[in-house]
Design a protein around this motif. Structure first.
Motif, PDB file in Angstrom:
ATOM      1  N   HIS A   9       0.851  -1.187   0.000  1.00  0.00           N
ATOM      2  CA  HIS A   9       0.000   0.000   0.000  1.00  0.00           C
ATOM      3  C   HIS A   9       0.886   1.237   0.000  1.00  0.00           C
ATOM      4  N   LEU A  10       0.277   2.359  -0.370  1.00  0.00           N
ATOM      5  CA  LEU A  10       1.003   3.599  -0.581  1.00  0.00           C
ATOM      6  C   LEU A  10       0.142   4.763  -0.121  1.00  0.00           C
ATOM      7  N   VAL A  62      10.162  -0.262  -3.825  1.00  0.00           N
ATOM      8  CA  VAL A  62       9.709   0.747  -4.795  1.00  0.00           C
ATOM      9  C   VAL A  62       8.651   1.643  -4.156  1.00  0.00           C
ATOM     10  N   VAL A  63       7.705   1.034  -3.475  1.00  0.00           N
ATOM     11  CA  VAL A  63       6.632   1.793  -2.824  1.00  0.00           C
ATOM     12  C   VAL A  63       7.193   2.674  -1.710  1.00  0.00           C
ATOM     13  N   ALA A  64       8.150   2.159  -0.940  1.00  0.00           N
ATOM     14  CA  ALA A  64       8.722   2.920   0.177  1.00  0.00           C
ATOM     15  C   ALA A  64       9.343   4.233  -0.287  1.00  0.00           C
ATOM     16  N   ALA A  65       9.873   4.250  -1.496  1.00  0.00           N
ATOM     17  CA  ALA A  65      10.491   5.470  -2.022  1.00  0.00           C
ATOM     18  C   ALA A  65       9.464   6.567  -2.295  1.00  0.00           C
ATOM     19  N   LEU A  66       8.190   6.204  -2.382  1.00  0.00           N
ATOM     20  CA  LEU A  66       7.110   7.165  -2.641  1.00  0.00           C
ATOM     21  C   LEU A  66       6.223   7.406  -1.430  1.00  0.00           C
ATOM     22  N   ASN A  67       6.236   6.485  -0.494  1.00  0.00           N
ATOM     23  CA  ASN A  67       5.302   6.490   0.623  1.00  0.00           C
ATOM     24  C   ASN A  67       5.514   7.699   1.535  1.00  0.00           C
ATOM     25  N   ASP A  76      11.415  14.375  -9.251  1.00  0.00           N
ATOM     26  CA  ASP A  76      11.047  13.501 -10.375  1.00  0.00           C
ATOM     27  C   ASP A  76       9.675  13.831 -10.953  1.00  0.00           C
ATOM     28  N   PHE A  77       8.832  14.507 -10.172  1.00  0.00           N
ATOM     29  CA  PHE A  77       7.455  14.766 -10.597  1.00  0.00           C
ATOM     30  C   PHE A  77       7.150  16.248 -10.758  1.00  0.00           C
ATOM     31  N   LYS A  78       8.177  17.065 -10.834  1.00  0.00           N
ATOM     32  CA  LYS A  78       7.982  18.512 -10.958  1.00  0.00           C
ATOM     33  C   LYS A  78       7.168  18.818 -12.225  1.00  0.00           C
ATOM     34  N   GLY A  79       6.053  19.514 -12.041  1.00  0.00           N
ATOM     35  CA  GLY A  79       5.219  19.912 -13.170  1.00  0.00           C
ATOM     36  C   GLY A  79       4.382  18.796 -13.775  1.00  0.00           C
ATOM     37  N   VAL A  80       4.290  17.650 -13.093  1.00  0.00           N
ATOM     38  CA  VAL A  80       3.565  16.492 -13.624  1.00  0.00           C
ATOM     39  C   VAL A  80       2.306  16.256 -12.789  1.00  0.00           C
TER      40      VAL A  80
END
Length: 132
Positions: A9-10, A62-67, A76-80
């Motif tokens: 989960h995230l 992978v999830v931990a890097a976003l959680n 990585d998500f600037k302007g997205v």
């Protein structure tokens, strides 16, 4: 085609740009169930698709890097617009990199594809499917 699915989960925060998103243009939180499904045409020499323990570990990393992140603040998500569909692709691509790097073991070299599904709720989800 054989498959196995592992789950994590995230929890993230983000906002969207564009009138189509209505009130979601404001900063808000989202919690996703994340399913990663690994596919192959034939089982490996151990009669498995891929080691479930390794698949679970790699999805978790992978999830931990976003959680617990505000994705609006992540370079990585600037302007997205980090839509559910977009995040499913990000997770799938990051898992694919790990497969190709050997993190899921030698048996994973026979994998044909991967699908990542993010469940926003019990009535809505999005997936991204890619080859390996």
């Amino acid at each position: 085609m054989f498959s196995i699915t592992v789950r994590d989960h995230l929890m993230i925060a983000h906002s969207f740009r564009g009138e189509v998103f209505g009130p979601a243009q404001r900063l808000h939180g989202a919690t996703f169930l994340v399913d990663a499904t690994f596919r192959r045409e034939h089982l490996d020499e151990d009669n498995i698709v891929v080691d479930i323990g390794l698949a679970t570990r790699e999805l978790g990393e992978v999830v931990a890097a976003l959680n617990y992140r505000n994705l609006d603040d992540e370079p990585d998500f600037k302007g997205v617009n980090t839509s559910t569909e977009f995040l499913a692709k990000v997770i799938a691509d990051r898992l694919a990199e790990r497969v190709h790097a050997g993190a899921l073991g030698e048996g994973a070299k026979g994998l044909a594809g991967l699908t990542v599904t993010l469940h926003e709720s019990h009535v809505a989800w999005a997936s991204y499917e890619r080859g390996l």
